[in-house]
Design a protein around this motif. Structure first.
Motif, PDB file in Angstrom:
ATOM      1  N   UNK A  43       0.663  -1.247  -0.015  1.00 42.93           N
ATOM      2  CA  UNK A  43       0.114   0.158   0.006  1.00 42.93           C
ATOM      3  C   UNK A  43       0.801   1.344   0.133  1.00 42.93           C
ATOM      4  N   UNK A  44       1.811   1.418   0.803  1.00 43.29           N
ATOM      5  CA  UNK A  44       2.730   2.339   0.813  1.00 43.29           C
ATOM      6  C   UNK A  44       3.301   2.839  -0.425  1.00 43.29           C
ATOM      7  N   UNK A  45       3.787   1.652  -1.150  1.00 43.64           N
ATOM      8  CA  UNK A  45       4.775   1.849  -2.213  1.00 43.64           C
ATOM      9  C   UNK A  45       3.639   2.183  -3.576  1.00 43.64           C
ATOM     10  N   UNK A  46       2.454   1.632  -3.407  1.00 47.73           N
ATOM     11  CA  UNK A  46       1.304   2.377  -4.305  1.00 47.73           C
ATOM     12  C   UNK A  46       1.076   3.822  -4.148  1.00 47.73           C
ATOM     13  N   UNK A  47       0.962   4.150  -2.832  1.00 52.43           N
ATOM     14  CA  UNK A  47       0.703   5.538  -2.760  1.00 52.43           C
ATOM     15  C   UNK A  47       1.959   6.505  -3.193  1.00 52.43           C
ATOM     16  N   UNK A  48       3.332   6.116  -3.170  1.00 55.55           N
ATOM     17  CA  UNK A  48       4.350   6.688  -3.362  1.00 55.55           C
ATOM     18  C   UNK A  48       4.301   6.942  -4.989  1.00 55.55           C
ATOM     19  N   UNK A  49       4.008   5.631  -5.642  1.00 56.53           N
ATOM     20  CA  UNK A  49       3.899   5.824  -7.257  1.00 56.53           C
ATOM     21  C   UNK A  49       2.654   6.502  -7.643  1.00 56.53           C
ATOM     22  N   UNK A  50       1.630   6.435  -7.059  1.00 56.76           N
ATOM     23  CA  UNK A  50       0.548   7.345  -7.666  1.00 56.76           C
ATOM     24  C   UNK A  50       0.819   8.888  -7.340  1.00 56.76           C
ATOM     25  N   UNK A  51       1.570   9.118  -6.136  1.00 53.24           N
ATOM     26  CA  UNK A  51       1.904  10.550  -5.839  1.00 53.24           C
ATOM     27  C   UNK A  51       2.905  11.163  -6.785  1.00 53.24           C
ATOM     28  N   UNK A  52       3.877  10.309  -7.347  1.00 50.92           N
ATOM     29  CA  UNK A  52       4.905  10.700  -8.198  1.00 50.92           C
ATOM     30  C   UNK A  52       4.188  10.628  -9.788  1.00 50.92           C
ATOM     31  N   UNK A  53       3.389  10.131 -10.083  1.00 53.74           N
ATOM     32  CA  UNK A  53       2.514  10.169 -11.350  1.00 53.74           C
ATOM     33  C   UNK A  53       1.453  11.367 -11.285  1.00 53.74           C
ATOM     34  N   UNK A  54       1.151  11.664 -10.326  1.00 60.34           N
ATOM     35  CA  UNK A  54       0.207  12.807 -10.222  1.00 60.34           C
ATOM     36  C   UNK A  54       0.873  14.262  -9.669  1.00 60.34           C
ATOM     37  N   UNK A  55       2.300  14.018  -9.454  1.00 62.77           N
ATOM     38  CA  UNK A  55       2.912  15.326  -9.131  1.00 62.77           C
ATOM     39  C   UNK A  55       4.327  15.148  -9.819  1.00 62.77           C
ATOM     40  N   UNK A  56       4.354  15.053 -11.193  1.00 63.25           N
ATOM     41  CA  UNK A  56       5.724  14.766 -11.868  1.00 63.25           C
ATOM     42  C   UNK A  56       6.900  16.074 -11.293  1.00 63.25           C
TER      43      UNK A  56
END
Length: 199
Positions: A43-56
């Motif tokens: 879950x934490x890794x998915x949150x980080x990945x989503x954050x990177x994609x949404x805030x490039x």
């Protein structure tokens, strides 16, 4: 298959935890191995990945460390967001193989490092750390190191679904996500994961 929160990043993921764990022990001829953390999108890794994609803009053009990378999800997402280079550190040789396979599946290049990088500073601009605060002694060691990287100017982002030893007093929340997870891993079907940075 892509993780639920990050459909842009297909990964080689396990469907059955116990079966894979047993096969790993059989392959190495050793019992009592740690779980195959690299075979799941936590879950934490998915949150980080989503954050990177949404805030490039946070990672674009930067040199990134995906710390305790597991499957390599966060680092791959950073590369898809325009990161210059990604190093992914892990202590498990199987994880290194998983990171390389997942990077190839996404047509990106990740430098996988089979070593303990805690205490090192190789000039990373951004450090991504997902699901790392689950043991007291380890959390203290990692937390001190990440805080030091932050003090020298690195952007440190932590993805965490409420692990017990997260040093919340030093952090501020920057995003939160509802993440579907496997019940046999997390004892529930959904975790509420947050992305944090040092205040």
């Amino acid at each position: 298959m892509p993780p639920p929160l990050v459909p842009e990043v297909p990964l080689h993921l396990a469907v059955e935890t116990v079966a894979l764990w047993q096969e790993t022990e059989e392959a190495l001829g050793e019992l009592g191995l740690p779980p195959p953390f690299w075979a799941f999108a936590w879950a934490g890794g998915q949150a980080l990945a989503r954050y990177c994609l949404d805030n490039p803009d946070i990672v674009r053009g930067r040199h990134v460390l995906d710390f305790a990378a597991g499957s390599g999800l966060s680092g791959i997402a950073a590369l898809k967001s325009g990161t210059r280079t990604v190093e992914a550190s892990e202590l498990d040789a199987f994880a290194i193989a998983a990171i390389e396979a997942n990077a190839a599946a996404n047509h990106v290049t990740v430098t996988a490092r089979l070593e303990d990088v805690v205490g090192r500073d190789d000039g990373w601009d951004v450090v991504l750390a997902g699901d790392v605060f689950y043991e007291a002694d380890l959390a203290l060691r990692i937390g001190d190191w990440l805080a030091g990287l932050h003090r020298r100017g690195a952007t440190v982002l932590i993805g965490d679904p409420g692990r017990a030893f997260l040093p919340k007093g030093e952090l501020e929340e920057v995003a939160r996500y509802t993440v579907p997870v496997q019940r046999e891993l997390e004892d529930r079907e959904v975790r509420f994961a947050k992305v944090w940075r040092f205040a």
